[in-house]
Design an enzyme around this catalytic site. Structure first.
Site, PDB file in Angstrom:
ATOM      1  N   HIS A 436       3.860  27.530 -11.946  1.00 35.96           N
ATOM      2  CA  HIS A 436       5.037  27.068 -11.211  1.00 35.96           C
ATOM      3  C   HIS A 436       5.458  28.050 -10.120  1.00 35.96           C
ATOM      4  O   HIS A 436       6.004  27.638  -9.095  1.00 35.96           O
ATOM      5  CB  HIS A 436       6.175  26.789 -12.187  1.00 35.96           C
ATOM      6  CG  HIS A 436       6.026  25.472 -12.882  1.00 35.96           C
ATOM      7  ND1 HIS A 436       6.759  25.096 -13.965  1.00 35.96           N
ATOM      8  CD2 HIS A 436       5.191  24.427 -12.625  1.00 35.96           C
ATOM      9  CE1 HIS A 436       6.400  23.886 -14.353  1.00 35.96           C
ATOM     10  NE2 HIS A 436       5.450  23.466 -13.555  1.00 35.96           N
ATOM     11  N   GLU A 673       0.236  -3.748   1.827  1.00 40.56           N
ATOM     12  CA  GLU A 673      -0.313  -2.825   0.833  1.00 40.56           C
ATOM     13  C   GLU A 673      -1.494  -3.410   0.068  1.00 40.56           C
ATOM     14  O   GLU A 673      -2.057  -2.729  -0.791  1.00 40.56           O
ATOM     15  CB  GLU A 673       0.774  -2.441  -0.175  1.00 40.56           C
ATOM     16  CG  GLU A 673       1.980  -1.782   0.454  1.00 40.56           C
ATOM     17  CD  GLU A 673       3.077  -1.539  -0.560  1.00 40.56           C
ATOM     18  OE1 GLU A 673       3.081  -0.462  -1.177  1.00 40.56           O
ATOM     19  OE2 GLU A 673       3.921  -2.437  -0.746  1.00 40.56           O
ATOM     20  N   ASP A 697      -1.746   2.443  -1.489  1.00 43.80           N
ATOM     21  CA  ASP A 697      -2.030   1.250  -2.282  1.00 43.80           C
ATOM     22  C   ASP A 697      -3.081   0.376  -1.614  1.00 43.80           C
ATOM     23  O   ASP A 697      -3.955  -0.185  -2.290  1.00 43.80           O
ATOM     24  CB  ASP A 697      -0.752   0.446  -2.519  1.00 43.80           C
ATOM     25  CG  ASP A 697      -0.029   0.886  -3.787  1.00 43.80           C
ATOM     26  OD1 ASP A 697      -0.715   1.303  -4.732  1.00 43.80           O
ATOM     27  OD2 ASP A 697       1.209   0.817  -3.823  1.00 43.80           O
ATOM     28  N   CYS A 744       3.229   3.944   7.071  1.00 43.27           N
ATOM     29  CA  CYS A 744       4.146   4.842   6.365  1.00 43.27           C
ATOM     30  C   CYS A 744       3.481   5.470   5.150  1.00 43.27           C
ATOM     31  O   CYS A 744       4.112   6.228   4.422  1.00 43.27           O
ATOM     32  CB  CYS A 744       5.417   4.103   5.942  1.00 43.27           C
ATOM     33  SG  CYS A 744       5.135   2.818   4.704  1.00 43.27           S
TER      34      CYS A 744
END
Length: 820
Positions: A436, A673, A697, A744
């Site tokens: 992390h 999509e 997608d 997008c």
């Protein structure tokens, strides 16, 4: 009845539950209590039973501890409960079931934890998470299950874990590709399994990154620009020898220590050593009650700090804070701590004992990535112990200018406590590239190397260093000439980035003056503010899911409107494209139980879910329509495959306009999509006002490759010719109807793809805010003719690799040089 300090409830099924407020409160003879119901009365959920004076009871009774008991002999027992943590009003405290079922044993036995006839579900899921079940996905699973009743367990390779414990899930050691059995019992069993399985399968929304998985280059395989310095020969990497006693000697001037790249970049500065601080604890406690309160108080302080940090954070930093919050309230850590306290120890000793047992269990898995998560537990141990000692959270630590911090290891809380304005780089002797701290360093833009080894320990404070986190080398005392050359290179980069940020505030045109709009993908108010700073010309995609996830009830219309308005205000009048709720089987929410689906990617997703729950959609539409000024917002529908879906939503928009008294029309666009929507783009263009292509997608559906599949992720490239042909067809249909067409998806955030997308007819790109200055700078050096030629050539290729080679070549030709 006279004492009014307790109440017994009897259900229609015969279960009896006693709630006794405080200990020995019967002696108060009713003082401080007021009953609102009479004996034998039938009551409803949410009805008030008793009110009481907490201060008076605290002064006169032995304890405020309030037992809630399922009476023995009534035939019922507790199946699951929320233990050892604070809960909110309205949150589920416990679930009871007929005792024959409750006594059936653990989740390893059939029917355990469920009432007779209650459903028990079992499903096998292959882990698609890149780094397995580490802290963040474990915390996400725990959080996702909070709204569901019943027991949920995960099992893999003979190990079993309570799915409501982040620590237990981490200790499974489940890696990418492992098959996990998810078992749940209770009335919410199927929904709980859907929630856990969706996270394990690694299915996420249209991401902000590229749809192509790019492997992290290793330290032995330098990648990127800036690893060569023309003014001096490259240092030869050396191993630092050890003395006979095993202590490494001090590295010689000009030596280069090799490390693992955790965050790319280049830094020149001076060494600043950070020593680990061990917090002293005493073993003997001052009584179980006192130590239990000490632990609860310290955890409450840390919880408040983490909650405040979560509010201010975004992206990976927010996910890390959320993981720490789940660890703080982890039932396994809490139960172990309380058990140790019961043996007479101090709260500090008990907390350390519980945390370190879990740390050792993670180390014992033999998995390097799980071992990296030990730092999260160590960080949490430190924060709670400091709170117990009365020590405030670490303040921002001042550093000398151009500090390259060296340490054995670094905890996330230590990193955020450093003075970021003076922190040039980080070098760690241990640690890993997926820890992390490494993720935070990358998010903060701080170059970092980890796993450098013992040679790092002998570098003295103030030593001149050149940290090359592009070649994986730490150069010790590299000489004045080389340091000067590196600083000139850094100044050149900084000046170029500053120029790009300044230029990004202007509208974007190609070199031959063709207008290309560059907008931002936004998922929060912080993202919108970052978009404005980075020169976004508006928001091309507002993901509204952030308002609906990680909560027990849907956001109200007023709450939604207020958040949309704040984001619109942050964009200062720039266009705001609001995507309606894109939720489905891959993104479960507790208050919207969806039907079980074998393949969530092909089920209730996007607009299908909204039309399945039109009440939520109508509420969201009214919230969007109320944003001012009225012309700023437009609405975007996800996962459209049918023209009738658009007309159905448009009719709802007209009803909502009348309800809120808005006279101005609103633009309604659709996301392309799926291959179906791309092939039907001409018909869809007749009904929609604009298009926005979601390439992640679209790529997975076109190539029939699950983007969360561990074996296929690297092959999932949105520059595949089949995907580009669908984008070209969509752009042609949009142009024929004079509709705007945008991208997008992740491909819009990949600068090398910009020339091909522009050449295909896309004149609007919506990218992550941080890439916008670079994206605009590249577009300004392109001509439409160059882009069109590259697009024609790309459509003729037979593989994504061939297309990407064309894209990279064109981007390189028009890019400015990186080095001096």
């Amino acid at each position: 009845p006279q004492s009014r300090h307790a109440v017994t409830l009897r259900t229609a099924a015969g279960a009896e539950i006693l709630m006794h407020i405080g200990i020995d409160t019967v002696g108060l003879a009713g003082q401080g209590f007021e009953a609102h119901v009479s004996v034998g009365r039938k009551v409803a959920a949410g009805e008030r039973l008793i009110t009481f004076d907490l201060d008076l009871i605290a002064r006169r009774a032995k304890s405020l501890l309030t037992p809630i008991l399922v009476m023995q002999g009534c035939g019922f027992a507790v199946v699951s409960s929320s233990d050892s943590r604070e809960i909110a009003a309205g949150e589920r405290l416990m679930e009871i079931a007929p005792s024959a079922a409750a006594a059936g044993g653990g989740m390893d036995g059939p029917g355990s934890g469920a009432a007779p006839g209650a459903s028990e579900e079992v499903r096998r899921v292959r882990v698609a998470l890149e780094h397995g079940i580490h802290a963040r996905p474990a915390a996400q699973i725990v959080s996702a299950l909070k709204g569901f009743a019943g027991e949920v367990h995960l099992a893999v390779q003979g190990r079993n874990a309570n799915a409501r414990s982040t620590v237990a899930l981490m200790k499974l050691g489940a890696r990418k590709g492992d098959e996990v059995e998810v078992r749940a019992a209770g009335r919410d069993a199927r929904a709980a399994i859907d929630a856990a399985a969706g996270i394990l399968a690694g299915v996420h929304e249209e991401s902000s990154g590229s749809a192509r998985a790019v492997p992290r280059p290793s330290a032995a395989e330098p990648a990127g620009l800036g690893q060569k310095h023309p003014s001096a020969p490259a240092s030869k990497p050396v191993s630092v020898p050890a003395t006979a006693a095993g202590v490494p000697v001090e590295p010689e001037s000009g030596a280069a220590l090799r490390g693992v790249i955790a965050s790319r970049g280049l830094a020149a500065g001076q060494a600043v050593r950070l020593a680990a601080r061990e917090i002293e604890v005493t073993r003997t406690g001052a009584g179980v009650s006192h130590e239990t309160q000490q632990l609860a108080g310290a955890r409450a302080q840390v919880r408040l700090r983490l909650q405040a940090a979560r509010t201010a954070a975004s992206g990976a930093a927010r996910e890390i804070v959320e993981a720490h919050l789940e660890l703080l309230d982890d039932p396994e850590l809490t139960e172990k701590s309380l058990a140790v306290i019961a043996g007479g120890t101090s709260a500090a000793y008990a907390w350390r004992q519980a945390v370190r047992e879990s740390m050792e269990a993670l180390r014992a898995l033999g998995d390097a990535r799980m071992a990296e998560r030990v730092d999260d537990l160590l960080d949490l141990e430190s924060q709670v112990l400091l709170a117990m000692s009365g020590t405030a959270a670490a303040a921002i630590q001042r550093l000398p200018p151009d500090a390259i911090v060296l340490a054995e290891e670094l905890l996330p809380s230590q990193l955020v406590a450093l003075d970021a304005a003076r922190l040039a780089g980080i070098g760690l002797a241990a640690g890993g590239a997926t820890s992390h701290v490494s993720i935070l360093a990358a998010a903060m833009g701080i170059p970092a190397l980890v796993a450098i080894g013992p040679g790092l320990r002998r570098i003295a404070d103030g030593t001149a260093l050149l940290l090359d986190a592009e070649a994986g080398l730490l150069h010790v005392d590299p000489g004045a000439e080389r340091l000067a050359a590196t600083r000139r290179q850094l100044e050149l980069r900084s000046a170029r980035r500053a120029a790009e940020r300044e230029a990004a505030q202007r509208d974007c045109y190609t070199a031959d003056r063709v207008r290309i709009e560059v907008l931002a993908n936004v998922g929060s108010l912080a993202d919108a503010q970052a978009a404005a700073r980075n020169g976004a010309e508006g928001c091309g995609l507002l993901r509204t899911e952030f308002l609906f996830l990680e909560r027990e009830t849907a956001p109200s219309e007023a709450e939604q409107h207020a958040e949309y308005q704040r984001i619109a205000d942050a964009l200062a009048g720039r266009p705001l494209t609001v995507r309606t709720l894109d939720i489905g089987g891959d993104k479960p929410i507790p208050y919207l139980p969806l039907p079980a689906e074998e393949n969530p990617a092909l089920g209730l997703r996007g607009v299908r879910t909204s039309l399945w729950r039109p009440d939520l959609l109508r509420q969201q539409l009214r919230a969007i329509l109320g944003v001012r000024p009225h012309g700023q917002c437009r609405i975007l529908l996800p996962m459209i495959t049918d023209v009738t879906e658009i007309s159905s939503v448009r009719a709802m928009i007209e009803e909502a306009r009348a309800e809120v008294g808005r006279h101005e029309p609103v633009e309604l666009g659709v996301m392309i999509e799926t291959p179906a929507s791309a092939l039907m783009a001409d018909a869809i263009a007749a009904e929609a006002d604009f298009f926005s292509i979601g390439t992640n997608d679209l790529t997975q559906y076109t190539l029939a490759m699950d983007r969360g599949h561990p074996e296929l992720a690297a092959r999932l490239d949105a520059l595949h010719p089949a995907v580009l042909r669908l984008i070209a067809r969509t752009a042609q249909a949009a142009q024929a109807r004079q509709r705007a067409v945008a991208v997008c998806g992740g491909l819009a955030s990949d600068p090398v793809a910009a020339p091909i997308l522009i050449g295909l007819g896309v004149h609007e790109l919506s990218a992550v805010p941080s890439v916008i200055p670079r994206l605009k700078a590249l577009i300004r050096r392109l001509t439409l003719a160059e882009c069109a030629a590259a697009a024609r050539q790309a459509l003729e290729q037979s593989s994504a690799e061939a297309v990407r080679a064309i894209a990279v070549s064109l981007a390189a030709c028009v890019s400015e040089p990186e080095s001096v």
